[in-house]
Structures are given as structure tokens and as C-alpha cells.
Motif scaffolding. Structure first.
Motif, PDB file in Angstrom:
ATOM      1  N   ALA A 289      26.278   3.726  24.183  1.00  0.00           N
ATOM      2  CA  ALA A 289      25.211   3.980  23.283  1.00  0.00           C
ATOM      3  C   ALA A 289      24.853   2.643  22.440  1.00  0.00           C
ATOM      4  N   LEU A 290      26.143   1.800  22.234  1.00  0.00           N
ATOM      5  CA  LEU A 290      25.958   0.792  21.374  1.00  0.00           C
ATOM      6  C   LEU A 290      25.511  -0.380  22.212  1.00  0.00           C
ATOM      7  N   SER A 291      24.994  -0.110  23.456  1.00  0.00           N
ATOM      8  CA  SER A 291      24.696  -1.264  24.450  1.00  0.00           C
ATOM      9  C   SER A 291      23.431  -1.900  23.810  1.00  0.00           C
ATOM     10  N   ALA A 292      22.364  -1.152  23.529  1.00  0.00           N
ATOM     11  CA  ALA A 292      21.103  -1.630  23.020  1.00  0.00           C
ATOM     12  C   ALA A 292      21.232  -2.468  21.869  1.00  0.00           C
ATOM     13  N   ILE A 293      21.844  -1.749  20.938  1.00  0.00           N
ATOM     14  CA  ILE A 293      21.865  -2.698  19.480  1.00  0.00           C
ATOM     15  C   ILE A 293      22.847  -3.840  19.643  1.00  0.00           C
ATOM     16  N   SER A 294      23.869  -3.775  20.574  1.00  0.00           N
ATOM     17  CA  SER A 294      24.637  -5.084  20.857  1.00  0.00           C
ATOM     18  C   SER A 294      23.747  -6.015  21.320  1.00  0.00           C
ATOM     19  N   SER A 295      22.915  -5.654  22.582  1.00  0.00           N
ATOM     20  CA  SER A 295      22.123  -6.539  22.889  1.00  0.00           C
ATOM     21  C   SER A 295      21.203  -7.281  22.118  1.00  0.00           C
ATOM     22  N   LEU A 296      20.807  -6.400  21.185  1.00  0.00           N
ATOM     23  CA  LEU A 296      19.910  -7.164  20.266  1.00  0.00           C
ATOM     24  C   LEU A 296      20.401  -8.128  19.224  1.00  0.00           C
ATOM     25  N   ILE A 297      21.785  -7.648  18.945  1.00  0.00           N
ATOM     26  CA  ILE A 297      22.475  -8.634  17.993  1.00  0.00           C
ATOM     27  C   ILE A 297      22.768  -9.916  18.866  1.00  0.00           C
TER      28      ILE A 297
END
Lengths: 279, 285, 253
Positions: free
Chosen positions: B17-25
Motif C-alpha cells: 500500500a505504500l508503493s504509490a506514495i513511495s513512487s511519488l517520493i
């Protein structure tokens, strides 16, 4: 008092609004008809299934067809598990709170990022820093990040539409949360997930800016994921931009439009089949 | 054992679930890492507001591109927003629901057409029309604005339709029961109730317009000069990146990433704005 | 009451956030009998029922204190196997909720989760449980068609069969006949009476007549409190509490 009676305002308003709507639809129709009219003549067996010659001035578009097929598949192979997993976590495994808000905000932001930024990122990160070079893998990973928000959102919506009572029943029959997700929630959310997948494939097929900087533009069949590929959109762009061959450009555009049309029709057909089967 | 497996599933899902936010970062991190040094070296002011863009001479002023992007985007909004909102109102309020069910997918199909195809049609159809009837080179800000205006239609229509569709039927019935015509009900009650959704659709569409690359690169021409008229050709922020990336090295490449930073910031601002507006709507409802 | 005690509830309180929905309930549920729970709407009947298989755990900010002993083991102990509990304590909901799959697959959902794979064995389970729920004759020729196509009464009997397929020790029923016609209701009641030989049954109902027809013992809930509990005959003929009598004779609720 009034210059125009309410009845006439109503008529004028409907007329203007209707005309605007009609204009929108006519533009859509024009684009499709224009491209097909110019391009259909070029499409034949040879155009689709032979290699291009002389930079695409002659011959067919076979390698770009394969590139257009492989790139979305690779992107989906990465993005589908991640996207569905995220949606399952958000809906089934956690309660609304700061974490879910952060995840949603990140997803929304990612959805708004223009493709050229994805291209820049893919180029600097996958191609340059991870030393992949221009290749199928770099392109696929970049597109995976690009379509991730679409998959997350459509899956989440679909999962939320599954009645709560199904979960209660499943739990009351001794299912774990995971078993409930796998056996009840996801099967019932499938039509929504399929829609998300189709939308994503469409976006990958139409994408140019993010692809050209990550997957490159080599005009031959790839032998591994570390080979550069050219998709139809990139091919079309190069043909049109550099004035290589208007005829082949139109032909490629027509193939693109037909693919998108087929994709949409298939999606609706699938959806109706699902819905039909369930009631 | 089952409880353990459950815990494990939950952990794995959290990581996913953290993949999207980590991609953004990750994206932000690398774009900023590549792009900010030159902005600091040159000074942000000079980078943003000087008009000389001569990579060979080491001059990187992006003011003309900012102006071009703004003109193209505003033009696209002027064309796309009224058409789109009009379409959304018409489809929601003045035709049977079955028509909406058929037309909405068709309009979403418009979103699926590759942007290069839009660009090509701009080059083959629109640019000659402008050249022959209005003058100028044809490939121009006007052409880009029209094409972009069409391209953002699906975004505007789709989100506005949802917003208008979400207005409770009781509002409509209430207005009509007071003797309003359908149109009076629309512009006095329904548009007010759906206002935040419509504004959000416009902001999101604006983000798409600023970020669009391939169509603009083909249609807007290729002049890095401050435009004086909508009939001038021009080059937007995105087009500059796409044009020069392949051949750029060293500071030139840094400058292109710096343009990426500018775009990134603009888009983030617009998106946050839209998110806030949309969230305001849901919490009030 | 000489029967063996299945559930033993001690000073059970339940809270939804701040609101107290159950107030210190103490109650024994004997095996092989039907306990009817009656009471007006939002008296805590359903909440009580759902504490017995810990289905309330799914509700955010739900909390329970006190003890619920199943065969003398406290099911609210932190390390208690909740999934195992729900296999031992089956539940039929107020509205029939067939899962969107075939009749056969609905019934074998529980057994398949428990690891039964053998097709003949699964088929035997389907036949046995459908017969126990008096549904076999009506559906035996279409076991593989969608459960959603059954009538409401048939769906509820399917849900009962689905619970029986897990071979539970206790069957909880939450107003199972609230949406059904009298004929379907009669069939369910007939099935319940036949089933108490093998199970301990707790039936929440808003129909006092139903409790008097099928329950051996009856408990009366009011505003989260257990007002009275005893043999059905006694509750319906000589209630000890004024409020019980008022409710049964229809003076309020």
C-alpha cells in the motif's frame, strides 16, 4: 420587466447546451472518421505483420505491434498486484486514519503527474542510475508507476461496492480475513478491476512521452526485457514528426484507433457479461 | 498459525500500500536532485524570468516557455471548460438517462485516443485552416489551445457529470415544485450545489493541459521567443523537455530537469487545490 | 434445567464508542435446547447474539467487558482462536445473504475453508444439510445454479444449511424469519425444532409468538438489560417482571 420570458430562456439554454454537446460528439466522430478514412487503405496483412524498411518509409509495423503488446503487459504485471494489494489494504485491512489519508493523497498526486515527468524520472532512475539503458523493462516499470493510481482507484471503488453482508457471512462461516478477500471480495469486485485494467492498457498504448525516454525507439523485435522497443504511438510520432511517410503514419494511427476502440468495446462487453451472469 | 499468516498478510499488504506514495517520493526526489542545482546556481529569479534560452551559450531562462504554457493552457480552458460543462449539464438534466449511459462512455473514449493522434490532426487539419484564414505560421498557440481544449473535454465532462449527478433529486424537485423551469432549476440550484465538483474538474483539467506534451510539441510550433499573439508559434515547458532531452548533456540536461521541477510544483499545487475542494464537498455532504 | 451448559455469560457489558448497548448480562445457555430472545427494537438482542461469535469485532470502536465462556473457555481471552470460534458457533442473519455463487458452493464454502476437498464428501454434506433444512426436495435438481435465483424463504433455509455444513455446536439465528412469509417461517421453525437434538440454538426474534412456539427457554431484553429469563411456559404465562408481561401482551414495543 423581463426582456425574455423564462420559457424562452429555457429554450435558448437547452439549444446552446445541446449544441455544445453535439459539437463535442461531432469532434469525437470527426477524429475517428478522419484517421480511419486516411489510414484504413494502408492496413493490410503485410502492413501488420512485416518488418518496416528504410526507417518505416516502407514495409510494415510488426515490431511496433509487438512492442505495444509487451509494454502494457509488463506494466500490468507490476502494477496489478501492487494496485489491487493497495486497494485491499485500504478497504479491508485498516481503518480510515492518517495513514489512509496519506496513501490516498499520494495516489491522487501520482495520478495528476504529467507523463513527461514520468519520462524524466524513468530516464534518470531506471535508464541511467540503475543502468538498464533504454529497454522494455525500464519502459514497463515507468508505465507501471503511471497506471498504479488508476488500478488502485478502480479496484477500491469496486471493492467498496461489494455488499458488507457478504463479508459478515464469510467471517461467520469461519473464514479468515484473507480467505474472505480471496474468495468473496475480489471475485465480486472483478468487473471493476477489469475496467481498471482496460483503462490502464489504453493509457499505455496511447502513451508516448513517458515511453520514448525509457523504452527507446529501436525498430526491431526485442529478444529480452533489456532490449529497446518502439511502440505504435512512438512510431507514429516519429513518422509524422520527421515527415518520413504520411501514408504509413496514417496507417499506424488507424491501427492505434482501432486498438483503442476494440479495447473499449471489449471492456463493455465483459462488464455486461459479468453483470448478466450475476443476476 | 492462521493468526500468524493473517498478520503476515497484513504486513505485506501495508508494504504494498505504500508503493504509490513511495513512487511519488522517489519521483520528486530524483527530479529535484537533478533539477535544483542549476536553479540555485543561476538564481531562481533569473531562471524563471529571463528570456534567453541558449543552451550552447549556457543561458537558461525559461520565461518564454512559462508564458507559452500559460497562454496555451488558458486558451484550452476557455474552449474546453464551457463546452465540457455545457455538455455535462445537458446530459444530466435535459436528456433521458439512457442517453447519458451511451454518450458518457463514448466521451471517455475520447480520452483514450493517443495524444499524438490529436497532435497529428492539429498539424494536418487545424494548422492549415489557421494559416489560410487567420494568418501566421499555422502551428501556433491558438492551434495548441484548440487541440488541448478538445483533449481536456473528457476530464471536464466526466468529473462534472459525476458532481451534477450527485446533487440529490429532492433539490431538483423542490425547485420545479416552486414553479421554476428546468433551466432555472439548473442555474439557480443545481449548479450551486455541484459547484465544488465542477471547479475541481476545471482545476484537474488545467493540470492535464499544462502537463500535456506530445500534442503540444506537434501543434504549437517550435519558437523559443516570447509570444506576442496567439497566432505566434511557441514552445511550452513540456515541449522543451521533450525536444531537447535526447541531445542534452551536463548543465543543459540539468536545466531540463529544472523545468521538470517547475512543472512538478505547478501540478502539485493544482492537485492539492482540487483535492481540498473535493474533500470539502464530501465532508459537508 | 439439568442440561449441560454450553454458553455461560457473566456480567457482559458492551459499548459502541461511549454508548453502552449491553448492561451486565448474566445468562446460561444449555445444550440441546432452543433459547428464544425477545425484546423491542434496539434492546440489545442482536448485539448480544453477535458477542457470542465475536462478529462485533468487525465494528470499529466496539468494546466488550465481562466473560463469555464457551465450554468453560473465555472467548474474549486475547489468544482465543476467533476463526475457530466462528466455526463452532454458526450464525444465520436477519436477511438471507446467499453468496453470489451456486447453491452447492454456498453450502460447501465453510467445509472447503476447513480443508475438505473430496468431491463425494462435499456432495454428501450438501445433501445432508439441505435435508436438515427441509430444502433438499426443492433444489436437488439445480444444485449448480445460482443461489441468488432462489426465493427469499428458500434462501434463508439455504443459509441455515450453510451454517449446518460447518457442523457447529451452537447455531445463532438473528430474526431469521423477519422477511419471510408464514409458510417459509413454518418450515424454518420445523427445521429448528428438529435440529435441537444435535445443537444448542439461540433464536433472536421480534415475534413473541414465534418464541412461544419453538423456544424451550426465553429471555426478555429491554434497553440493553436482561429483564427476565426462564422456561418459555413460565415467561408467557406467569412473568415475574411487570415489563415482561407488558411486552408480551403488546402493551409497548
Amino acid at each position: 420587466m423581463r426582456l425574455v420570458s423564462p420559457k424562452w430562456t429555457q429554450r435558448i439554454a437547452v439549444g446552446v447546451l445541446g449544441a455544445a454537446t453535439l459539437a463535442t460528439l461531432l469532434i469525437l466522430l470527426f477524429i475517428i472518421v478522419f484517421v480511419l478514412e486516411k489510414g484504413l487503405r494502408t492496413i493490410c496483412w503485410n502492413f501488420l505483420f512485416t518488418d518496416p524498411q528504410d526507417m518505416g518509409r516502407a514495409g510494415g509495423i510488426f515490431p511496433t505491434l509487438i512492442g505495444t503488446l509487451l509494454l502494457p503487459l509488463l506494466a500490468l504485471a507490476v502494477a496489478l498486484p501492487l494496485g489491487v494489494g493497495t486497494a485491499v489494504y485500504l478497504t479491508e485491512y485498516t481503518r480510515e486514519g492518517r495513514l489512509t489519508r496519506i496513501i490516498r493523497f499520494g495516489t491522487d498526486c501520482l495520478a495528476g503527474i504529467p507523463s513527461i515527468i514520468f519520462g524524466l524520472f524513468g530516464f534518470i532512475f531506471f535508464v541511467t542510475i540503475l543502468k538498464m539503458g533504454w529497454c522494455l523493462l525500464a519502459g514497463g516499470l515507468t508505465l507501471a508507476i503511471m497506471i498504479l493510481p488508476t488500478i488502485i482507484r478502480t479496484t477500491e471503488e469496486a471493492i467498496r461496492a461489494v455488499p458488507y453482508s457478504y463479508r459478515e457471512v464469510s467471517f461467520s462461516l469461519g473464514a479468515t480475513r484473507w480467505a474472505t478477500v480471496v474468495k468473496v471480495v475480489l471475485p465480486n469486485a472483478l468487473p471493476g478491476i477489469v475496467t481498471g485494467v482496460m483503462l490502464s492498457i489504453g493509457r499505455c498504448i496511447g502513451e508516448t512521452a513517458a515511453v520514448i525516454f525509457t523504452a527507446g525507439q529501436a525498430l526491431h523485435l526485442p529478444h529480452s526485457v533489456f532490449d529497446s522497443v518502439r511502440t505504435m504511438s512512438v512510431h507514429f510520432y516519429i513518422l509524422a514528426r520527421e515527415g518520413i511517410s504520411a501514408k504509413n503514419a496514417y496507417g499506424t494511427a488507424a491501427v492505434l484507433i482501432i486498438s483503442i476502440l476494440l479495447l473499449n468495446v471489449t471492456t463493455y462487453w465483459l462488464m455486461h457479461r459479468f453483470i448478466g451472469r450475476r443476476t | 498459525m492462521k493468526a500468524r499468516a493473517e498478520k503476515l498478510a497484513q504486513r505485506i499488504l501495508l508494504v504494498i500500500a505504500l508503493s504509490a506514495i513511495s513512487s511519488l517520493i522517489l519521483i520528486a526526489l530524483f527530479i529535484f536532485k537533478e533539477g535544483t542545482p542549476i536553479m540555485v546556481k543561476m538564481g531562481l529569479r533569473r531562471f524563471l524570468f529571463s528570456s534567453e534560452w541558449e543552451p550552447q551559450a549556457g543561458l537558461f531562462g525559461i520565461y518564454p516557455m512559462i508564458v507559452a504554457s500559460l497562454w496555451v493552457t488558458l486558451g484550452a480552458m476557455l474552449i474546453g471548460a464551457p463546452l465540457g460543462i455545457a455538455g455535462a449539464i445537458f446530459l444530466n438534466e435535459f436528456v433521458p438517462k439512457t442517453v447519458l449511459r451511451i454518450v458518457k462512455p463514448a466521451i471517455e473514449l475520447l480520452a483514450g485516443i493517443p495524444s499524438v493522434v490529436y497532435g497529428f490532426i492539429g498539424v494536418m487539419v487545424l494548422a492549415p485552416l489557421i494559416r489560410n484564414h487567420l494568418g501566421g505560421p499555422g502551428l501556433s498557440i491558438l492551434a495548441a489551445a484548440v487541440i488541448l481544449g478538445v483533449m481536456i473535454l473528457p476530464t471536464v465532462i466526466s468529473i462534472s457529470t459525476d458532481a451534477i449527478g450527485a446533487v440529490p433529486n429532492s433539490y431538483r424537485e423542490g425547485a420545479l415544485a416552486l414553479g421554476a423551469t428546468r433551466w432555472q432549476a439548473v442555474h439557480m440550484v443545481i449548479l450551486k450545489a455541484a459547484r465544488s465538483g465542477i471547479i475541481a474538474s476545471i482545476i484537474l483539467a488545467m493540470g492535464r493541459a499544462i502537463g500535456e506534451t506530445m500534442a503540444v510539441i506537434m501543434v504549437a510550433g517550435n519558437t523559443v521567443k516570447l509570444p506576442h499573439s496567439v497566432l505566434n508559434s511557441a514552445r511550452t515547458l513540456t515541449a522543451t523537455i521533450a525536444f531537447e532531452m535526447a541531445s542534452a548533456t551536463g548543465r543543459h540536461r540539468e536545466a531540463l530537469f529544472a523545468i521538470g521541477v517547475v512543472l512538478f510544483v505547478i501540478i502539485m499545487l493544482l492537485n492539492s487545490f482540487a483535492t481540498v475542494i473535493l474533500r470539502g464537498r464530501t465532508t459537508r455532504a | 434445567m439439568t442440561a449441560e451448559i454450553k454458553f455461560s455469560v457473566r456480567r457482559l457489558c458492551a459499548f459502541h464508542g461511549r454508548a453502552e448497548s449491553l448492561r451486565s448480562i448474566t445468562l446460561d445457555v444449555p445444550d440441546h435446547r432452543i433459547l428464544g430472545i425477545i425484546g423491542p427494537a434496539s434492546s440489545g438482542k442482536t448485539t448480544f447474539l453477535r458477542t457470542l461469535n465475536r462478529l462485533n469485532d468487525l465494528i470499529p470502536d466496539f468494546r466488550a467487558t465481562g466473560q463469555v465462556l464457551l465450554d468453560s473457555a473465555d472467548i474474549y481471552q486475547p489468544d482465543f482462536d476467533v476463526v475457530g470460534l466462528r466455526k463452532r458457533v454458526g450464525m444465520v442473519f436477519a436477511l438471507p445473504v446467499p453468496l453470489p455463487m451456486s447453491i452447492h458452493d454456498n453450502i460447501t464454502y465453510g467445509p472447503r475453508l476447513a480443508g475438505v476437498r473430496d468431491r463425494q464428501q462435499l456432495y454428501d454434506i450438501v445433501e445432508r444439510t439441505l435435508q436438515a433444512a427441509f430444502l433438499w426436495d426443492e433444489v436437488k435438481d439445480r444444485l449448480h445454479s445460482s443461489a441468488l435465483r432462489l426465493s427469499g424463504g428458500q434462501q434463508q433455509r439455504l443459509c441455515l444449511a450453510r451454517v449446518l455444513a460447518m457442523e457447529p455446536e451452537v447455531v445463532l439465528l438473528d430474526e431469521p424469519c423477519s422477511g419471510l412469509d408464514p409458510i417459509s417461517t413454518a418450515k424454518i421453525e420445523e427445521a429448528l425444532v428438529a435440529l435441537k437434538i444435535r445443537y444448542s440454538i439461540i433464536l433472536v426474534t421480534n415475534n413473541t409468538k414465534q418464541a412461544s412456539r419453538v423456544a424451550d427457554d426465553t429471555a426478555f431484553f429491554l434497553m440493553g438489560e436482561l429483564v427476565e429469563h426462564g422456561l418459555t411456559e413460565q415467561i408467557f404465562t406467569v412473568p415475574r417482571d411487570q415489563r415482561t408481561g407488558d411486552y408480551i401482551t403488546g402493551r409497548f414495543g
